[in-house]
Design a protein around this motif. Structure first.
Motif, PDB file in Angstrom:
ATOM      1  N   ASP A  45       0.865  -1.178   0.000  1.00 35.60           N
ATOM      2  CA  ASP A  45       0.000   0.000   0.000  1.00 35.60           C
ATOM      3  C   ASP A  45       0.910   1.238   0.000  1.00 35.60           C
ATOM      4  O   ASP A  45       1.516   1.573   1.008  1.00 35.60           O
ATOM      5  CB  ASP A  45      -0.873  -0.042   1.255  1.00 35.60           C
TER       6      ASP A  45
ATOM      7  N   ASP B 175      -7.647   5.259   0.257  1.00 30.42           N
ATOM      8  CA  ASP B 175      -8.935   4.557   0.244  1.00 30.42           C
ATOM      9  C   ASP B 175      -8.852   3.304   1.131  1.00 30.42           C
ATOM     10  O   ASP B 175      -7.986   3.214   1.990  1.00 30.42           O
ATOM     11  CB  ASP B 175      -9.337   4.217  -1.194  1.00 30.42           C
ATOM     12  N   LYS B 176      -9.719   2.341   0.889  1.00 30.75           N
ATOM     13  CA  LYS B 176      -9.775   1.173   1.764  1.00 30.75           C
ATOM     14  C   LYS B 176      -9.017  -0.021   1.186  1.00 30.75           C
ATOM     15  O   LYS B 176      -9.392  -1.170   1.425  1.00 30.75           O
ATOM     16  CB  LYS B 176     -11.238   0.807   2.008  1.00 30.75           C
ATOM     17  N   THR B 177      -7.964   0.260   0.435  1.00 26.64           N
ATOM     18  CA  THR B 177      -7.182  -0.802  -0.210  1.00 26.64           C
ATOM     19  C   THR B 177      -6.716  -1.858   0.800  1.00 26.64           C
ATOM     20  O   THR B 177      -6.912  -3.057   0.590  1.00 26.64           O
ATOM     21  CB  THR B 177      -5.952  -0.178  -0.920  1.00 26.64           C
TER      22      THR B 177
ATOM     23  N   GLU C  52      -7.784  -2.565   3.867  1.00 27.90           N
ATOM     24  CA  GLU C  52      -8.882  -3.303   4.503  1.00 27.90           C
ATOM     25  C   GLU C  52      -9.428  -4.379   3.555  1.00 27.90           C
ATOM     26  O   GLU C  52      -9.690  -5.507   3.966  1.00 27.90           O
ATOM     27  CB  GLU C  52     -10.023  -2.352   4.895  1.00 27.90           C
TER      28      GLU C  52
END
Lengths: 122, 212
Positions: free
Chosen positions: B18, B23-25, B27
């Motif tokens: 990451d 963003d929610k990459t 998760e």
């Protein structure tokens, strides 16, 4: 006081303020010894040039420049080039250091997270 | 991201780098059982690849696969990479979009610049690549481990492929290509325009060549 005299007076004031500011920053440990010596030398040169304008004429004559104004401008541009070049090198080195540090931090975090997961599994 | 992870073949461990995403990459990756390694700040694609390699080398994998997370590369192709590596014994298997069946749909900038850059890299490295810039690659872990010290020296933050191939050729690693088809980029845009792409890679080649 004529125009040239006023210019030298401004040069004198700038040199004194610059020298004091450099000293202040050095005392406050915001400057390295190397930087302090460099900028104090610049201040001294400006101070001598404003007190003894003949020195400028003599130095300009050494490289075949007849007008001391052009000599000052040429020295200023040359100094700016050297400064920009040096800062570019420092910036590149710092970028590399920051990148490596960030990678090491990411890897260490990953290792810690991974080892704690392993402990949980055990 | 979810689409890519859902197509991952069984038995494949996922390590996602990451690179400072907002963003929610991370998760999403964790929800699919993947591991996440997170850069504190955005460092660029090249740095992310190197971090990923170094993270993989902390484990005892046989093969390390690199692929983009934006859906351009199909994880279903992974077994082909592994099989090719096993059958040929090469150190690196690289995907080639040019050998694939749908390369005509690639962006103009890439189609124009890529052949010249690949030719240049082939001249320098001695490899016979058709697509030097494809980010879908498989590496034999033992080979990558043998040049682990080189990985930390790689400096290119963005266009790392050229530097990588030059360093791999210096280390004597063998490379083979297999065709891959391009899928549409799921989300996001490529920032690599014509000039930026060409200049970035040329700069990387020049700098790597000048290093001893």
């Amino acid at each position: 006081m004529d125009f040239a005299g006023g210019l030298f007076a401004v040069g004198f004031i700038i040199a004194v303020v610059f020298a004091l500011l450099t000293l202040y920053l050095f005392i406050k440990e915001r400057m390295t010894v190397q930087q302090f010596l460099l900028w104090e030398c610049v201040s001294v040169i400006v101070l001598i040039s404003s007190l003894f304008p003949r020195v400028l004429e003599w130095a300009a004559g050494l490289i075949g420049i007849t007008q001391r104004g052009i000599f000052v401008l040429a020295i200023g541009i040359l100094g700016a080039y050297i400064l920009i070049y040096t800062l570019g090198v420092y910036q590149r080195r710092n970028d590399q250091m920051v990148r490596r540090l960030n990678q090491e931090i990411a890897l260490l975090r990953y290792q810690i997270e991974h080892s704690s997961l392993k402990e949980d599994e055990n | 991201m979810g689409h890519v992870l859902s197509r991952m073949p069984a038995g494949v461990d996922v390590i996602l780098v990451d690179d400072g995403s907002t963003d929610k990459t991370a998760e999403i990756c964790r929800s699919y059982g993947g591991r996440v390694i997170k850069h504190p700040v955005n460092l660029g694609q090249g740095a992310a690849v190197i971090t990923g390699f170094r993270a993989c080398l902390l484990h005892e994998y046989d093969v390390i696969i690199e692929l983009d997370g934006d859906g351009q590369h199909d994880p279903a192709d992974i077994p082909r990479f592994v099989d090719t590596m096993k059958s040929t014994g090469v150190d690196i298997v690289v995907g080639s979009r040019i050998l694939g069946s749908n390369y005509d749909g690639a962006p103009y900038a890439r189609r124009t610049v890529l052949p010249y850059l690949t030719w240049l890299i082939n001249q320098i490295t001695g490899y016979e690549l058709t697509d030097s810039m494809c980010g879908f690659r498989a590496f034999r872990t033992s080979s990558l481990r043998s040049i682990a010290h080189v990985l930390t020296e790689m400096q290119e933050p963005q266009y790392i492929a050229a530097e990588m191939f030059i360093r791999f050729s210096r280390a004597g690693l063998s490379v083979i290509e297999i065709p891959i088809d391009l899928s549409d980029r799921g989300t996001g845009l490529s920032y690599k325009g014509f000039v930026r792409y060409g200049w970035g890679i040329s700069r990387a080649i020049l700098r790597t060549l000048m290093e001893k």
